[in-house]
Scaffold this motif. Structure first.
Motif, mmCIF file in Angstrom:
data_model
loop_
_atom_site.group_PDB
_atom_site.id
_atom_site.type_symbol
_atom_site.label_atom_id
_atom_site.label_comp_id
_atom_site.label_asym_id
_atom_site.label_seq_id
_atom_site.Cartn_x
_atom_site.Cartn_y
_atom_site.Cartn_z
ATOM 1 N N LEU A 118 0.837 -1.202 0.000
ATOM 2 C CA LEU A 118 0.000 0.000 0.000
ATOM 3 C C LEU A 118 0.879 1.262 0.000
ATOM 4 C CD1 LEU A 118 -3.145 0.526 0.334
ATOM 5 C CD2 LEU A 118 -2.616 1.035 2.715
ATOM 6 N N LEU A 119 1.861 1.297 0.903
ATOM 7 C CA LEU A 119 2.777 2.445 0.980
ATOM 8 C C LEU A 119 3.532 2.614 -0.334
ATOM 9 C CD1 LEU A 119 4.351 1.945 4.553
ATOM 10 C CD2 LEU A 119 2.627 3.638 3.884
ATOM 11 N N GLY A 120 4.015 1.498 -0.883
ATOM 12 C CA GLY A 120 4.755 1.541 -2.142
ATOM 13 C C GLY A 120 3.899 2.091 -3.270
ATOM 14 N N THR A 121 2.649 1.631 -3.338
ATOM 15 C CA THR A 121 1.743 2.090 -4.390
ATOM 16 C C THR A 121 1.459 3.579 -4.241
ATOM 17 O OG1 THR A 121 0.732 -0.084 -4.267
ATOM 18 C CG2 THR A 121 -0.445 1.575 -5.536
ATOM 19 N N LEU A 122 1.186 4.012 -3.008
ATOM 20 C CA LEU A 122 0.895 5.429 -2.769
ATOM 21 C C LEU A 122 2.087 6.291 -3.181
ATOM 22 C CD1 LEU A 122 -0.930 5.399 0.690
ATOM 23 C CD2 LEU A 122 -1.892 5.906 -1.567
ATOM 24 N N PHE A 123 3.297 5.764 -2.982
ATOM 25 C CA PHE A 123 4.496 6.531 -3.327
ATOM 26 C C PHE A 123 4.702 6.587 -4.838
ATOM 27 C CE2 PHE A 123 9.008 6.930 -4.214
ATOM 28 C CZ PHE A 123 9.351 8.023 -3.428
ATOM 29 N N PRO A 177 1.822 8.739 -8.009
ATOM 30 C CA PRO A 177 1.967 10.061 -8.640
ATOM 31 C C PRO A 177 2.941 10.037 -9.818
ATOM 32 C CG PRO A 177 2.196 10.232 -6.270
ATOM 33 C CD PRO A 177 2.150 8.776 -6.588
ATOM 34 N N HIS A 178 4.031 9.221 -9.687
ATOM 35 C CA HIS A 178 5.007 9.141 -10.775
ATOM 36 C C HIS A 178 4.421 8.424 -11.985
ATOM 37 C CE1 HIS A 178 7.959 10.695 -8.057
ATOM 38 N NE2 HIS A 178 7.736 9.718 -7.198
ATOM 39 N N LEU A 179 3.568 7.427 -11.722
ATOM 40 C CA LEU A 179 2.949 6.694 -12.835
ATOM 41 C C LEU A 179 1.973 7.585 -13.575
ATOM 42 C CD1 LEU A 179 2.272 3.133 -11.383
ATOM 43 C CD2 LEU A 179 3.981 3.809 -13.070
ATOM 44 N N ILE A 180 1.197 8.387 -12.792
ATOM 45 C CA ILE A 180 0.197 9.263 -13.406
ATOM 46 C C ILE A 180 0.885 10.308 -14.281
ATOM 47 C CG2 ILE A 180 -1.536 11.045 -12.910
ATOM 48 C CD1 ILE A 180 -2.223 9.309 -10.388
ATOM 49 N N THR A 181 1.979 10.883 -13.773
ATOM 50 C CA THR A 181 2.690 11.886 -14.566
ATOM 51 C C THR A 181 3.621 11.230 -15.587
ATOM 52 O OG1 THR A 181 4.342 12.013 -12.814
ATOM 53 C CG2 THR A 181 2.619 13.688 -12.805
ATOM 54 N N MET A 236 11.101 6.612 -12.781
ATOM 55 C CA MET A 236 11.121 6.846 -11.342
ATOM 56 C C MET A 236 10.474 5.680 -10.603
ATOM 57 S SD MET A 236 11.826 8.873 -8.806
ATOM 58 C CE MET A 236 11.387 8.675 -7.076
ATOM 59 N N ALA A 237 9.346 5.222 -11.148
ATOM 60 C CA ALA A 237 8.641 4.112 -10.518
ATOM 61 C C ALA A 237 9.501 2.850 -10.518
ATOM 62 C CB ALA A 237 7.321 3.866 -11.239
ATOM 63 N N SER A 238 10.195 2.595 -11.626
ATOM 64 C CA SER A 238 10.981 1.362 -11.693
ATOM 65 C C SER A 238 12.278 1.499 -10.899
ATOM 66 C CB SER A 238 11.295 1.005 -13.144
ATOM 67 O OG SER A 238 12.109 2.003 -13.702
ATOM 68 N N LYS A 239 12.618 2.735 -10.545
ATOM 69 C CA LYS A 239 13.836 2.927 -9.750
ATOM 70 C C LYS A 239 13.536 3.033 -8.260
ATOM 71 C CE LYS A 239 16.990 4.961 -13.076
ATOM 72 N NZ LYS A 239 17.253 6.235 -13.763
ATOM 73 N N THR A 240 12.279 2.782 -7.894
ATOM 74 C CA THR A 240 11.920 2.850 -6.483
ATOM 75 C C THR A 240 12.184 1.500 -5.819
ATOM 76 O OG1 THR A 240 10.209 4.448 -7.021
ATOM 77 C CG2 THR A 240 10.053 3.386 -4.873
ATOM 78 N N PRO A 241 13.075 1.454 -4.820
ATOM 79 C CA PRO A 241 13.319 0.180 -4.151
ATOM 80 C C PRO A 241 12.161 -0.172 -3.224
ATOM 81 C CG PRO A 241 14.567 1.917 -3.092
ATOM 82 C CD PRO A 241 13.846 2.558 -4.243
ATOM 83 N N TYR A 242 11.952 -1.470 -3.024
ATOM 84 C CA TYR A 242 10.825 -1.926 -2.225
ATOM 85 C C TYR A 242 11.219 -2.090 -0.752
ATOM 86 C CZ TYR A 242 6.549 -4.588 -1.246
ATOM 87 O OH TYR A 242 5.360 -5.011 -0.745
ATOM 88 N N GLY A 243 12.510 -2.301 -0.514
ATOM 89 C CA GLY A 243 12.981 -2.553 0.849
ATOM 90 C C GLY A 243 12.501 -1.542 1.884
ATOM 91 N N PRO A 244 12.642 -0.224 1.627
ATOM 92 C CA PRO A 244 12.238 0.761 2.637
ATOM 93 C C PRO A 244 10.761 0.652 3.029
ATOM 94 C CG PRO A 244 13.603 1.795 0.975
ATOM 95 C CD PRO A 244 13.348 0.399 0.503
ATOM 96 N N PHE A 245 9.893 0.270 2.085
ATOM 97 C CA PHE A 245 8.470 0.132 2.410
ATOM 98 C C PHE A 245 8.242 -1.093 3.302
ATOM 99 C CE2 PHE A 245 8.616 2.337 -1.731
ATOM 100 C CZ PHE A 245 8.045 3.529 -1.339
ATOM 101 N N LEU A 246 8.974 -2.190 2.987
ATOM 102 C CA LEU A 246 8.874 -3.388 3.837
ATOM 103 C C LEU A 246 9.352 -3.068 5.244
ATOM 104 C CD1 LEU A 246 10.285 -6.023 1.326
ATOM 105 C CD2 LEU A 246 8.002 -6.050 2.320
ATOM 106 N N ILE A 247 10.422 -2.290 5.329
ATOM 107 C CA ILE A 247 11.008 -1.958 6.630
ATOM 108 C C ILE A 247 10.079 -1.032 7.423
ATOM 109 C CG2 ILE A 247 12.914 -0.660 7.685
ATOM 110 C CD1 ILE A 247 14.666 -1.957 5.363
#
Ligand SMILES: [Zn+2]
Length: 285
Positions: free
Chosen positions: A234-239, A242-246, A251-262
């Protein structure tokens, strides 16, 4: 309680400073190793020990004095610049220090049970120690999209040792508790292992699979692990949304998932019981 919160906040600030140094040194070591492998040895890189040696400016490597090393305050007084070379010092430094300070104080303040009750202090201490490693992993992942084993394994060791002692000494039904721990890890790590295998590493990195061993152990509750995965996506999607819409797909593919899991793990370690109760009440379970 106020005094302990303040002490923990200050301790957290100091450990945030340690996290910044750890992440930088680990990355420098990595550069050093690659240079060694290619024969282009540059003595500036790779000769740093992780735990030994004085702190230095990441740019000019001038050794820093105690006055330059007061968490957050030094950064503000120096207006984010190195005293020696004048180069900007990233906002990451005070941000990580403050974040660790708040994690330490708030985890204690909102801890779901009284710390002196039935070994809760051990779980709290295990979580706080592991959170230092998790912060290192989050920062490293944000900067370089890697979750280094050199941080994952020591953090896993801390989490597992704390959990094992807690189960052995304080829990009434150790067999049941070990079973919940195993299920929790199977969910937190197993789901990503399946995604990793299925997508041949395209959707998720193996670091996220390994990270699941740590988060699953810290939570040691299959429901919390499920909730953690749900909240992290959920957090990852919310982050990313906005990049996907614009249409900034890169940017979306360069977003790491680890910080959201943490982040989601932290939420469930401290607030997991209340969240699960709230969820059950919502559906009359
Ligand atoms: Zn400098």
């Amino acid at each position: 309680m106020l005094l302990i919160s303040i002490i923990l906040f200050i301790l957290g600030l100091g450990l945030g400073s340690f996290v910044n140094a750890l992440v930088w040194r680990l990355h420098e070591q990595g550069i050093g190793k690659r240079q060694q492998a290619t024969g282009k040895r540059n003595l500036n890189h790779g000769d740093l020990s992780i735990l030994k040696g004085r702190s230095m400016c990441p740019n000019c490597r001038h050794q820093l004095s105690a006055l330059d090393l007061v968490p957050v305050i030094s950064w503000i007084l120096l207006k984010g610049h190195c005293r020696h070379c004048g180069k900007t010092i990233s906002k990451q430094y005070p941000a990580v220090e403050l974040a660790m300070g708040f994690i330490f104080a708030l985890s204690y303040i909102f801890w779901p049970a009284a710390p002196h009750f039935n070994g809760q202090w051990l779980l709290l201490a295990t979580w706080l120690t592991a959170s230092v490693g998790l912060m290192g992993l989050a920062v490293y992942d944000i900067r370089w999209m890697i979750l280094p084993n050199k941080i994952i394994y020591p953090t896993l060791a801390v989490a597992a040792a704390g959990r094992a002692v807690y189960i052995g000494v304080f829990q009434g039904r150790p067999g049941h508790a070990v079973w919940l721990w195993a299920l929790s890890v199977a969910i937190a790590s197993g789901i990503f292992y399946i995604l990793y295998t299925f997508s041949q590493g395209k959707w998720i990195g193996f670091g996220d699979v390994r990270l699941g061993l740590v988060t699953g152990t810290l939570l040691s509750d299959p429901y919390k692990s499920l909730g953690m995965i749900f909240v992290s996506s959920l957090l990852g999607t919310l982050f990313v949304l906005p990049h996907l819409i614009t249409n900034k797909k890169t940017m979306a593919s360069k977003t790491p998932y680890g910080p959201f899991l943490i982040a989601a793990t932290g939420i469930f370690v401290v607030f997991g019981d209340s969240l699960i109760t709230w969820y059950k009440n919502l559906f009359g379970l």
